[in-house]
Design a protein around this motif. Structure first.
Motif, PDB file in Angstrom:
ATOM      1  N   SER A 515     -11.653 -46.332  43.001  1.00 42.03           N
ATOM      2  CA  SER A 515      -9.984 -47.181  42.598  1.00 42.03           C
ATOM      3  C   SER A 515     -10.851 -46.765  40.942  1.00 42.03           C
ATOM      4  O   SER A 515     -12.142 -46.360  40.694  1.00 42.03           O
ATOM      5  CB  SER A 515     -10.428 -48.391  42.749  1.00 42.03           C
ATOM      6  OG  SER A 515     -11.876 -49.067  42.732  1.00 42.03           O
ATOM      7  N   SER A 516      -9.268 -46.593  40.486  1.00 40.49           N
ATOM      8  CA  SER A 516      -9.116 -45.624  39.680  1.00 40.49           C
ATOM      9  C   SER A 516     -10.213 -44.924  39.606  1.00 40.49           C
ATOM     10  O   SER A 516     -10.180 -44.766  38.406  1.00 40.49           O
ATOM     11  CB  SER A 516      -9.488 -46.710  38.292  1.00 40.49           C
ATOM     12  OG  SER A 516      -9.000 -48.484  38.231  1.00 40.49           O
ATOM     13  N   PHE A 521      -2.081 -38.243  45.311  1.00 44.35           N
ATOM     14  CA  PHE A 521      -1.557 -38.995  46.339  1.00 44.35           C
ATOM     15  C   PHE A 521      -1.106 -38.209  47.260  1.00 44.35           C
ATOM     16  O   PHE A 521      -1.334 -37.789  48.186  1.00 44.35           O
ATOM     17  CB  PHE A 521      -0.144 -39.517  45.539  1.00 44.35           C
ATOM     18  CG  PHE A 521       0.840 -39.541  46.883  1.00 44.35           C
ATOM     19  CD1 PHE A 521       1.864 -39.542  46.847  1.00 44.35           C
ATOM     20  CD2 PHE A 521       0.004 -40.290  48.035  1.00 44.35           C
ATOM     21  CE1 PHE A 521       2.739 -39.490  47.914  1.00 44.35           C
ATOM     22  CE2 PHE A 521       1.025 -41.175  48.752  1.00 44.35           C
ATOM     23  CZ  PHE A 521       2.351 -40.918  49.340  1.00 44.35           C
ATOM     24  N   GLY A 522      -0.972 -36.458  46.477  1.00 44.72           N
ATOM     25  CA  GLY A 522      -0.793 -34.819  47.216  1.00 44.72           C
ATOM     26  C   GLY A 522      -1.807 -34.921  48.745  1.00 44.72           C
ATOM     27  O   GLY A 522      -2.343 -34.838  49.421  1.00 44.72           O
ATOM     28  N   GLU A 537      -5.747 -44.939  53.655  1.00 40.87           N
ATOM     29  CA  GLU A 537      -5.261 -45.904  53.278  1.00 40.87           C
ATOM     30  C   GLU A 537      -5.141 -46.146  51.548  1.00 40.87           C
ATOM     31  O   GLU A 537      -5.969 -46.074  50.908  1.00 40.87           O
ATOM     32  CB  GLU A 537      -5.878 -47.022  53.851  1.00 40.87           C
ATOM     33  CG  GLU A 537      -5.543 -46.983  55.143  1.00 40.87           C
ATOM     34  CD  GLU A 537      -6.249 -48.866  55.914  1.00 40.87           C
ATOM     35  OE1 GLU A 537      -6.396 -49.998  54.752  1.00 40.87           O
ATOM     36  OE2 GLU A 537      -5.907 -48.553  57.119  1.00 40.87           O
ATOM     37  N   VAL A 538      -4.228 -45.426  51.289  1.00 37.28           N
ATOM     38  CA  VAL A 538      -3.934 -46.328  49.729  1.00 37.28           C
ATOM     39  C   VAL A 538      -3.118 -47.668  49.265  1.00 37.28           C
ATOM     40  O   VAL A 538      -2.411 -47.736  49.793  1.00 37.28           O
ATOM     41  CB  VAL A 538      -2.669 -45.092  49.469  1.00 37.28           C
ATOM     42  CG1 VAL A 538      -2.382 -45.191  47.690  1.00 37.28           C
ATOM     43  CG2 VAL A 538      -3.130 -43.532  49.546  1.00 37.28           C
ATOM     44  N   ILE A 539      -3.710 -47.937  48.606  1.00 38.24           N
ATOM     45  CA  ILE A 539      -3.968 -49.388  47.852  1.00 38.24           C
ATOM     46  C   ILE A 539      -3.103 -49.666  46.728  1.00 38.24           C
ATOM     47  O   ILE A 539      -3.806 -48.516  46.029  1.00 38.24           O
ATOM     48  CB  ILE A 539      -4.662 -50.259  47.725  1.00 38.24           C
ATOM     49  CG1 ILE A 539      -5.791 -50.180  49.158  1.00 38.24           C
ATOM     50  CG2 ILE A 539      -4.511 -51.755  47.253  1.00 38.24           C
ATOM     51  CD1 ILE A 539      -6.959 -51.293  49.475  1.00 38.24           C
ATOM     52  N   CYS A 552       0.215 -37.432  40.355  1.00 34.24           N
ATOM     53  CA  CYS A 552      -0.623 -38.287  40.068  1.00 34.24           C
ATOM     54  C   CYS A 552      -1.535 -39.450  41.148  1.00 34.24           C
ATOM     55  O   CYS A 552      -1.538 -38.918  42.834  1.00 34.24           O
ATOM     56  CB  CYS A 552       0.436 -39.916  40.193  1.00 34.24           C
ATOM     57  SG  CYS A 552       1.523 -39.980  38.717  1.00 34.24           S
ATOM     58  N   PRO A 553      -2.702 -39.470  40.189  1.00 32.97           N
ATOM     59  CA  PRO A 553      -3.507 -40.779  40.954  1.00 32.97           C
ATOM     60  C   PRO A 553      -3.446 -41.420  41.677  1.00 32.97           C
ATOM     61  O   PRO A 553      -2.490 -42.330  40.805  1.00 32.97           O
ATOM     62  CB  PRO A 553      -4.439 -41.136  39.823  1.00 32.97           C
ATOM     63  CG  PRO A 553      -3.826 -41.159  38.462  1.00 32.97           C
ATOM     64  CD  PRO A 553      -2.418 -39.929  38.340  1.00 32.97           C
ATOM     65  N   VAL A 554      -3.733 -41.774  42.759  1.00 28.23           N
ATOM     66  CA  VAL A 554      -3.410 -43.389  43.752  1.00 28.23           C
ATOM     67  C   VAL A 554      -4.259 -44.466  42.620  1.00 28.23           C
ATOM     68  O   VAL A 554      -5.578 -43.840  42.200  1.00 28.23           O
ATOM     69  CB  VAL A 554      -3.836 -42.964  44.890  1.00 28.23           C
ATOM     70  CG1 VAL A 554      -2.690 -42.064  45.430  1.00 28.23           C
ATOM     71  CG2 VAL A 554      -5.139 -42.475  45.073  1.00 28.23           C
TER      72      VAL A 554
END
Lengths: 586, 184
Positions: A515-516, A521-522, A537-539, A552-554
């Motif tokens: 996280s962070s 996303f790619g 899984e992207v939250i 962009c970062p998830v």
């Protein structure tokens, strides 16, 4: 030609031999020897441990293991403990319960950790499993006292009810009174997590009185001090006891009554509870201290001098949980009084305060590590650390298996040299060859990960926060740590390259949480598409991740291996990246 | 660049490009992310494109740190907040009223105050309290459920004890009330 041994043994003999093989690892090894052993083993496996409830589906489990008596399931990722996983993420046990009701009518034990358990689940358990004996709900939520009432009323053979650290809705109704007067088989009861209103004292006293096999009893905060003596006298056979609130106006008769009650408990080895402690009442436990092996004072706001006095009476102590009020002086005393110490956890009394409020430094930890030869497990919160201290600890305590250090301010450097703490943690992984769990903190560059990748060959779980400089750090860990099962990272500049280069590694692990960080996303989409046995899984609570550019970062990423395919119980803020992602989302 | 030497992507067996593409073109497509040796969090070049806030958080903003379980946080803080701001809210029901109310017992100093507040809230009058006879002179009787689950008459125990043991209040009405009010 002479037949091989394996095929000539009759089934009954094989089954009997297998019944001695208890560990999951060994059982799994047995099952891949040959087809007949696989068949034999699956019919006689009685216990299951499933570390991630989404790694496999209930139907698959039941199909392979038809005669299970005991199941353990874990749900949410570990970081959910600190509220870093949004509510509603998942971890529902109901689908499992529904399938098991039909398939395992003789199920005896259910142990759940970080799962959502509803009253409906508890009602199913109460109604359907006639020989149900053990229910452990560790850090669970979603149920109320109504569900507990159903369990109490129907589970005639219940031995163990352990609700440790779960979040229970109080709906009144005195659930404890639902244990029938004829029910006497309770061995272990842990209700320490319940709020003030959820237990009827008189029902509790009657229950304790008639359950003569009771060995573990952990009360909740609402049980007042003056009731403890009465309860203890009814259960002098207790081995593990947790008090309620340990505070009252000091009265000699209450005190002597309490001390006498503790004295009568000759089997007592573990004490916990101790909310709101009045120090004057501590000596009441002195009669049992010499035999105590485990002491949890982590809710007790007792100052160092009182702690030192208490610890002098506990030479057999193996496990101590305490607040940082113990200070360096208290830890010094601990190191000279408790030579059998194996596990130490020091929690912060004022974690969000900016100023230091107690005199606890790295020196306290060093003194314990130097003087307690059996110390294996450490959890330590403090505000300063040095490489020198960590090196000393590593060199003197190579038998450490769990080392979790939290320096409260992120990215804190070695306070003596102002350098990163790479060398210190490097020494830990180099010397402690059996280290299985490590949590890092302080100022750390990619170098520490190089050490970890090189030396931490038995490491199974690594927690990282505010550390590292580049993907190289993550790459070192993923390519070097052969035994790694769980990796959780927050606020560190690790991104795409390391993940893509080590994607195969992810299938050998239970899970990865980031996280962070800097994973785009790619890359998430790519991983999800290419790795069919990983759920990616992207939250993101800010909206669908594809409303932003792929680079962009998830916000949060959870990757875990699974043979069950993607899950379908996700809340709106969780997206699963698989082949169908692009199609489903359009 | 040291980084390239250490991560030899070609040496790993896995190729993640789509069939028909070469590594080169895939790299061109995805390396708008610069790998820097600085400790800045996400890539500098593309920050502008991302709507989200990506600057490293200041001290005050670090969310969820240090890692303390919420269970432990609640238990630590309870002591402080009990004294400071969190009240002692209990539900109040009145026989015949369609919904419940809540009162904060901590703001009252004694029985007369809380009874007056209840009278105002539900528009009724309690009778006169005496230790021997309970409440006389009204068909409304204030009762409460204590920690043991028993229903008690409001006013029988010292105020502090009442505040600490009261779980909920119920204003009884009618014959039920008279029964409770008369029996000591």
């Amino acid at each position: 030609m002479r037949k091989k041994m394996a095929c000539s043994l009759p089934d009954e003999v094989l089954e009997h031999v297998f019944s001695f093989i208890r560990s999951d690892k060994d059982r799994n090894a047995v099952s891949v020897v040959c087809k007949s052993w696989y068949e034999m083993e699956r019919w006689c496996r009685r216990r299951l441990f499933i570390g991630n409830c989404y790694a496999v589906s209930p139907r698959m489990v039941i199909r392979r293991f038809p005669e299970v008596r005991s199941i353990e399931l874990k749900g949410k990722p570990h970081f959910a403990d600190y509220n870093w996983v949004p509510d509603g993420w998942g971890g529902y046990v109901l689908p499992w319960i529904v399938e098991m009701v039909g398939a395992y009518p003789w199920l005896e034990e259910i142990r759940l950790k970080r799962m959502v358990v509803t009253d409906e689940c508890l009602e199913h358990i109460a109604k359907s499993f006639k020989n149900f004996k053990v229910l452990v709900l560790f850090s669970c939520e979603g149920f109320s006292t109504d569900g507990l009432a159903a369990i109490a009323a129907s589970c005639k053979n219940l031995r163990e009810l352990d609700l440790r650290e779960s979040d229970v809705d109080d709906l009144g109704g005195h659930w404890l009174s639902h244990f029938p007067e004829t029910y006497t088989s309770l061995v272990s009861l842990n209700i320490s997590c319940l709020g003030s209103d959820e237990v009827s004292l008189s029902a509790l006293e009657r229950l304790v009185g008639r359950c003569t096999n009771l060995r573990t009893l952990r009360l909740n905060r609402a049980v007042p001090l003056d009731k403890i003596a009465y309860i203890l006298r009814r259960a002098p056979q207790l081995v593990d006891f947790g008090t309620g609130t340990y505070s009252a106006d000091l009265q000699t008769d209450v005190f002597s009554n309490l001390a006498g009650a503790f004295y009568s408990c000759k089997e007592l080895r573990s004490l916990s509870g101790f909310w709101d402690v009045v120090p004057a009442y501590l000596p009441a436990i002195y009669p049992v201290c010499s035999r105590l092996t485990s002491l949890n004072l982590s809710y007790a706001t007792i100052q160092s001098p009182d702690l030192i006095k208490l610890l002098r009476h506990c030479p057999s102590l193996q496990r101590l949980l305490v607040l940082d009020y113990i200070e360096d002086s208290g830890l010094e005393a601990l190191s000279s009084s408790c030579k059998d110490l194996q596990e130490l956890r020091v929690f912060p009394s004022d974690p969000f305060g900016v100023e230091r409020n107690v005199s606890l430094t790295e020196l306290g930890l060093v003194s314990v590590c130097l003087a307690c030869p059996k110390l294996q497990s450490v959890l330590y919160f403090c505000r300063q650390m040095s490489n020198a201290a960590l090196v000393t600890i590593a060199q003197n305590r190579p038998n450490l298996t769990r080392f979790r250090l939290c320096i409260i301010e992120p990215r804190t450097a070695d306070y003596l040299t102002l350098e990163p703490l790479d060398v210190g943690f490097g020494a830990i992984v180099e010397h402690c060859k059996d280290l299985r769990r490590l949590s890092l903190s302080g100022l750390l560059t990619d170098r520490v990960f190089e050490y970890i990748g090189r030396y931490a060959k038995k490491l199974e779980m690594l927690s990282v926060a505010f550390a590292g400089e580049s993907d190289l750090g993550l790459h070192h860990v993923l390519s070097g740590c052969e035994s790694l099962r769980k990796l959780e990272i927050r606020d560190s500049p690790f991104g795409d390259k390391a993940l893509l280069a080590n994607s195969a590694k992810l299938e050998t692990m239970r899970s990865l949480w980031m996280s962070s960080c800097s994973v785009s996303f790619g890359t998430c989409k790519l991983l999800g598409q290419k790795m069919s046995r990983l759920n990616v899984e992207v939250i993101d609570e800010c909206g669908p991740p594809d409303s932003r550019p792929d680079v962009c970062p998830v916000n949060k990423l959870y990757i875990y291996r699974s043979v069950a395919g993607p899950r379908f119980d996700m809340p709106p803020f969780v997206w699963t990246m698989d082949e169908d992602y692009a199609l489903r989302d359009s | 660049m040291t980084f390239e030497k250490d991560i030899n992507i070609d040496a790993t067996e896995l190729r993640l490009g789509l069939p028909g593409t070469s590594e080169e073109s895939e790299r061109q497509a995805s390396t708008t992310l610069r790998i820097s040796n600085k400790r800045a969090l996400p890539s500098v070049a593309d920050e502008k494109q991302c709507d989200q806030e990506t600057a490293p958080p200041t001290k005050a903003q670090v969310v969820g740190w240090p890692p303390i379980r919420s269970y432990r946080k609640n238990n630590l803080q309870t002591k402080k907040t009990e004294v400071e701001t969190s009240g002692m809210y209990v539900k109040v029901s009145m026989d015949g009223a369609p919904y419940l109310r809540k009162v904060d017992l901590k703001i009252y100093k004694g029985y007369p105050e809380v009874l007056k507040a209840l009278e105002d809230m539900f528009k009724f009058k309690v009778g006169k309290y005496s230790e021997r006879e309970g409440y006389n002179g009204s068909e409304f009787v204030p009762t409460y459920e204590d920690k043991d689950g028993d229903w008690m008459l409001v006013g029988d125990v010292p105020w502090e004890m009442f505040v600490n043991s009261c779980k909920r209040l119920r204003i009884m009405k009618g014959s039920e009330a008279r029964g409770l009010g008369c029996v000591v």
